[in-house]
Design a protein around this motif. Structure first.
Motif, PDB file in Angstrom:
ATOM      1  N   SER A  94       0.846  -1.198   0.000  1.00  0.00           N
ATOM      2  CA  SER A  94       0.000   0.000   0.000  1.00  0.00           C
ATOM      3  C   SER A  94       0.877   1.242   0.000  1.00  0.00           C
ATOM      4  O   SER A  94       2.019   1.218   0.457  1.00  0.00           O
ATOM      5  CB  SER A  94      -0.941   0.027   1.208  1.00  0.00           C
ATOM      6  N   VAL A  95       0.316   2.294  -0.547  1.00  0.00           N
ATOM      7  CA  VAL A  95       0.904   3.630  -0.473  1.00  0.00           C
ATOM      8  C   VAL A  95      -0.247   4.544  -0.088  1.00  0.00           C
ATOM      9  O   VAL A  95      -1.293   4.539  -0.735  1.00  0.00           O
ATOM     10  CB  VAL A  95       1.536   4.082  -1.813  1.00  0.00           C
ATOM     11  N   LYS A  96      -0.065   5.289   0.992  1.00  0.00           N
ATOM     12  CA  LYS A  96      -1.166   6.149   1.440  1.00  0.00           C
ATOM     13  C   LYS A  96      -0.619   7.441   2.025  1.00  0.00           C
ATOM     14  O   LYS A  96       0.535   7.530   2.437  1.00  0.00           O
ATOM     15  CB  LYS A  96      -2.052   5.422   2.446  1.00  0.00           C
ATOM     16  N   ALA A  97      -1.472   8.433   2.034  1.00  0.00           N
ATOM     17  CA  ALA A  97      -1.159   9.737   2.609  1.00  0.00           C
ATOM     18  C   ALA A  97      -2.220  10.042   3.661  1.00  0.00           C
ATOM     19  O   ALA A  97      -3.418   9.951   3.385  1.00  0.00           O
ATOM     20  CB  ALA A  97      -1.160  10.807   1.522  1.00  0.00           C
ATOM     21  N   THR A  98      -1.763  10.382   4.864  1.00  0.00           N
ATOM     22  CA  THR A  98      -2.677  10.676   5.969  1.00  0.00           C
ATOM     23  C   THR A  98      -2.475  12.120   6.399  1.00  0.00           C
ATOM     24  O   THR A  98      -1.337  12.552   6.623  1.00  0.00           O
ATOM     25  CB  THR A  98      -2.408   9.738   7.170  1.00  0.00           C
ATOM     26  N   ILE A  99      -3.557  12.854   6.514  1.00  0.00           N
ATOM     27  CA  ILE A  99      -3.489  14.228   7.026  1.00  0.00           C
ATOM     28  C   ILE A  99      -3.410  14.116   8.544  1.00  0.00           C
ATOM     29  O   ILE A  99      -4.382  13.727   9.188  1.00  0.00           O
ATOM     30  CB  ILE A  99      -4.719  15.063   6.602  1.00  0.00           C
ATOM     31  N   THR A 100      -2.246  14.439   9.119  1.00  0.00           N
ATOM     32  CA  THR A 100      -2.062  14.249  10.559  1.00  0.00           C
ATOM     33  C   THR A 100      -2.334  15.509  11.364  1.00  0.00           C
ATOM     34  O   THR A 100      -2.617  15.420  12.560  1.00  0.00           O
ATOM     35  CB  THR A 100      -0.638  13.738  10.874  1.00  0.00           C
ATOM     36  N   SER A 101      -2.236  16.680  10.731  1.00  0.00           N
ATOM     37  CA  SER A 101      -2.570  17.919  11.445  1.00  0.00           C
ATOM     38  C   SER A 101      -2.898  19.010  10.442  1.00  0.00           C
ATOM     39  O   SER A 101      -2.424  19.003   9.306  1.00  0.00           O
ATOM     40  CB  SER A 101      -1.399  18.363  12.341  1.00  0.00           C
ATOM     41  N   MET A 102      -3.746  19.955  10.905  1.00  0.00           N
ATOM     42  CA  MET A 102      -4.131  21.106  10.077  1.00  0.00           C
ATOM     43  C   MET A 102      -4.365  22.310  10.988  1.00  0.00           C
ATOM     44  O   MET A 102      -4.924  22.165  12.063  1.00  0.00           O
ATOM     45  CB  MET A 102      -5.422  20.814   9.294  1.00  0.00           C
ATOM     46  N   SER A 103      -3.942  23.481  10.525  1.00  0.00           N
ATOM     47  CA  SER A 103      -4.213  24.692  11.299  1.00  0.00           C
ATOM     48  C   SER A 103      -5.649  25.169  11.090  1.00  0.00           C
ATOM     49  O   SER A 103      -6.174  25.943  11.879  1.00  0.00           O
ATOM     50  CB  SER A 103      -3.234  25.800  10.916  1.00  0.00           C
TER      51      SER A 103
ATOM     52  N   LEU B 215       4.745  13.267  -5.863  1.00  0.00           N
ATOM     53  CA  LEU B 215       5.748  12.454  -6.543  1.00  0.00           C
ATOM     54  C   LEU B 215       6.530  11.634  -5.535  1.00  0.00           C
ATOM     55  O   LEU B 215       6.840  12.122  -4.436  1.00  0.00           O
ATOM     56  CB  LEU B 215       6.766  13.328  -7.283  1.00  0.00           C
ATOM     57  N   ILE B 216       6.866  10.422  -5.908  1.00  0.00           N
ATOM     58  CA  ILE B 216       7.898   9.644  -5.226  1.00  0.00           C
ATOM     59  C   ILE B 216       8.923   9.367  -6.308  1.00  0.00           C
ATOM     60  O   ILE B 216       8.590   8.796  -7.354  1.00  0.00           O
ATOM     61  CB  ILE B 216       7.337   8.336  -4.627  1.00  0.00           C
ATOM     62  N   LYS B 217      10.165   9.794  -6.076  1.00  0.00           N
ATOM     63  CA  LYS B 217      11.142   9.725  -7.165  1.00  0.00           C
ATOM     64  C   LYS B 217      12.559   9.514  -6.647  1.00  0.00           C
ATOM     65  O   LYS B 217      12.849   9.746  -5.476  1.00  0.00           O
ATOM     66  CB  LYS B 217      11.093  10.982  -8.019  1.00  0.00           C
ATOM     67  N   ASN B 218      13.397   9.066  -7.549  1.00  0.00           N
ATOM     68  CA  ASN B 218      14.833   9.070  -7.334  1.00  0.00           C
ATOM     69  C   ASN B 218      15.473   9.600  -8.605  1.00  0.00           C
ATOM     70  O   ASN B 218      14.792  10.218  -9.424  1.00  0.00           O
ATOM     71  CB  ASN B 218      15.345   7.678  -6.928  1.00  0.00           C
ATOM     72  N   PHE B 219      16.754   9.351  -8.785  1.00  0.00           N
ATOM     73  CA  PHE B 219      17.462   9.896  -9.936  1.00  0.00           C
ATOM     74  C   PHE B 219      17.006   9.284 -11.261  1.00  0.00           C
ATOM     75  O   PHE B 219      17.238   9.848 -12.323  1.00  0.00           O
ATOM     76  CB  PHE B 219      18.974   9.699  -9.764  1.00  0.00           C
TER      77      PHE B 219
ATOM     78  N   ALA C  24       7.178   8.242  -9.786  1.00  0.00           N
ATOM     79  CA  ALA C  24       5.762   7.853  -9.727  1.00  0.00           C
ATOM     80  C   ALA C  24       4.970   9.095  -9.331  1.00  0.00           C
ATOM     81  O   ALA C  24       5.383   9.843  -8.446  1.00  0.00           O
ATOM     82  CB  ALA C  24       5.558   6.746  -8.698  1.00  0.00           C
ATOM     83  N   GLN C  25       3.835   9.315  -9.981  1.00  0.00           N
ATOM     84  CA  GLN C  25       3.058  10.526  -9.741  1.00  0.00           C
ATOM     85  C   GLN C  25       1.587  10.209  -9.533  1.00  0.00           C
ATOM     86  O   GLN C  25       1.011   9.377 -10.230  1.00  0.00           O
ATOM     87  CB  GLN C  25       3.212  11.496 -10.921  1.00  0.00           C
ATOM     88  N   TRP C  26       1.011  10.911  -8.552  1.00  0.00           N
ATOM     89  CA  TRP C  26      -0.428  10.858  -8.298  1.00  0.00           C
ATOM     90  C   TRP C  26      -0.964  12.279  -8.396  1.00  0.00           C
ATOM     91  O   TRP C  26      -0.388  13.215  -7.830  1.00  0.00           O
ATOM     92  CB  TRP C  26      -0.723  10.296  -6.906  1.00  0.00           C
ATOM     93  N   ASP C  27      -2.075  12.455  -9.080  1.00  0.00           N
ATOM     94  CA  ASP C  27      -2.690  13.770  -9.254  1.00  0.00           C
ATOM     95  C   ASP C  27      -3.965  13.864  -8.426  1.00  0.00           C
ATOM     96  O   ASP C  27      -4.693  12.880  -8.273  1.00  0.00           O
ATOM     97  CB  ASP C  27      -3.023  14.008 -10.732  1.00  0.00           C
ATOM     98  N   PHE C  28      -4.221  15.073  -7.912  1.00  0.00           N
ATOM     99  CA  PHE C  28      -5.401  15.321  -7.089  1.00  0.00           C
ATOM    100  C   PHE C  28      -6.122  16.546  -7.610  1.00  0.00           C
ATOM    101  O   PHE C  28      -5.499  17.500  -8.054  1.00  0.00           O
ATOM    102  CB  PHE C  28      -5.008  15.580  -5.627  1.00  0.00           C
TER     103      PHE C  28
ATOM    104  N   GLU D 139      -3.208   2.818 -10.416  1.00  0.00           N
ATOM    105  CA  GLU D 139      -3.933   2.910 -11.683  1.00  0.00           C
ATOM    106  C   GLU D 139      -3.007   3.022 -12.887  1.00  0.00           C
ATOM    107  O   GLU D 139      -3.320   2.539 -13.971  1.00  0.00           O
ATOM    108  CB  GLU D 139      -4.901   4.111 -11.682  1.00  0.00           C
ATOM    109  N   ASN D 140      -1.887   3.670 -12.732  1.00  0.00           N
ATOM    110  CA  ASN D 140      -0.957   3.873 -13.850  1.00  0.00           C
ATOM    111  C   ASN D 140       0.384   3.186 -13.607  1.00  0.00           C
ATOM    112  O   ASN D 140       1.413   3.626 -14.109  1.00  0.00           O
ATOM    113  CB  ASN D 140      -0.743   5.375 -14.093  1.00  0.00           C
ATOM    114  N   GLY D 141       0.373   2.124 -12.809  1.00  0.00           N
ATOM    115  CA  GLY D 141       1.600   1.382 -12.548  1.00  0.00           C
ATOM    116  C   GLY D 141       2.552   2.070 -11.582  1.00  0.00           C
ATOM    117  O   GLY D 141       3.737   1.745 -11.536  1.00  0.00           O
ATOM    118  N   GLN D 142       2.034   3.006 -10.774  1.00  0.00           N
ATOM    119  CA  GLN D 142       2.895   3.741  -9.853  1.00  0.00           C
ATOM    120  C   GLN D 142       3.575   2.826  -8.839  1.00  0.00           C
ATOM    121  O   GLN D 142       4.729   3.059  -8.477  1.00  0.00           O
ATOM    122  CB  GLN D 142       2.114   4.825  -9.096  1.00  0.00           C
TER     123      GLN D 142
END
Length: 180
Positions: free
Chosen positions: A84-93, A105-109, A113-117, A133-136
């Protein structure tokens, strides 16, 4: 009758030998879980900014060798299976901020891999699953297999100025490595 018995025994011996070879192959590999996470500290442009739309961006670096098992087997890793790859909002002002457009993006040299929102409403505790969905996930696996540090980057636009929020990105994997 003797021929049939001989053929039967030969088939049994061959299947036993092939099964034994597979078991020896299995003894030469180890599977373990390796999870990588990092926080992205995002701040939308303030009210006094010259920008018409509040923008934000953040980045963080993950060193795969920070996992003790990855560090031990780094040069013998055969595969990273992304679970799994996930993003959690842990705090907000400020709650209920809408990200009008963004990409993560998750990337190296070598790989990226890119996800759009688009029009993503953020609240504390929200979990966003970053799909394949796109092989990320295959790309993230290749990035990890390189054994080098990787960068997580997010940039986008929101509907409010001067808002800070933290996104925790988690990459959960099962690793297969050779023991010898």
């Amino acid at each position: 009758m003797k021929k049939i018995l001989a053929i039967f025994l030969l088939v049994i011996a061959t299947s036993f030998f092939l099964t034994s070879c597979e078991k020896v192959k299995d003894l030469n590999t180890i599977d373990f879980d390796a999870n990588f996470s990092e926080n992205l500290e995002c701040v939308t442009a303030g009210v006094k900014s010259n920008l018409l739309v509040p923008t934000f961006g953040a980045s963080a670096v993950i060193e795969p060798t920070s996992d003790p098992n990855v560090n031990i087997y780094l040069n013998k890793i055969k595969e990273y299976e992304i679970e799994s790859v996930k993003a959690t909002i842990t705090s907000m002002s400020q709650e209920n901020v809408t990200v009008t457009t963004a990409y993560l993006l998750i990337k190296n040299f070598q790989y990226q891999a890119q996800w759009d929102f688009q029009d993503e409403l953020l609240t504390t505790g929200k979990i966003i699953t970053l799909g394949n969905e796109n092989g990320q996930w295959d790309t993230v696996s290749d990035i990890l297999k390189d054994g080098q540090e990787l960068t997580i980057l997010i940039t986008g636009e929101a509907d409010f100025s001067g808002v800070t929020f933290t996104i925790k990105v988690d990459i959960e994997t099962k690793v297969t490595a050779e023991v010898i």
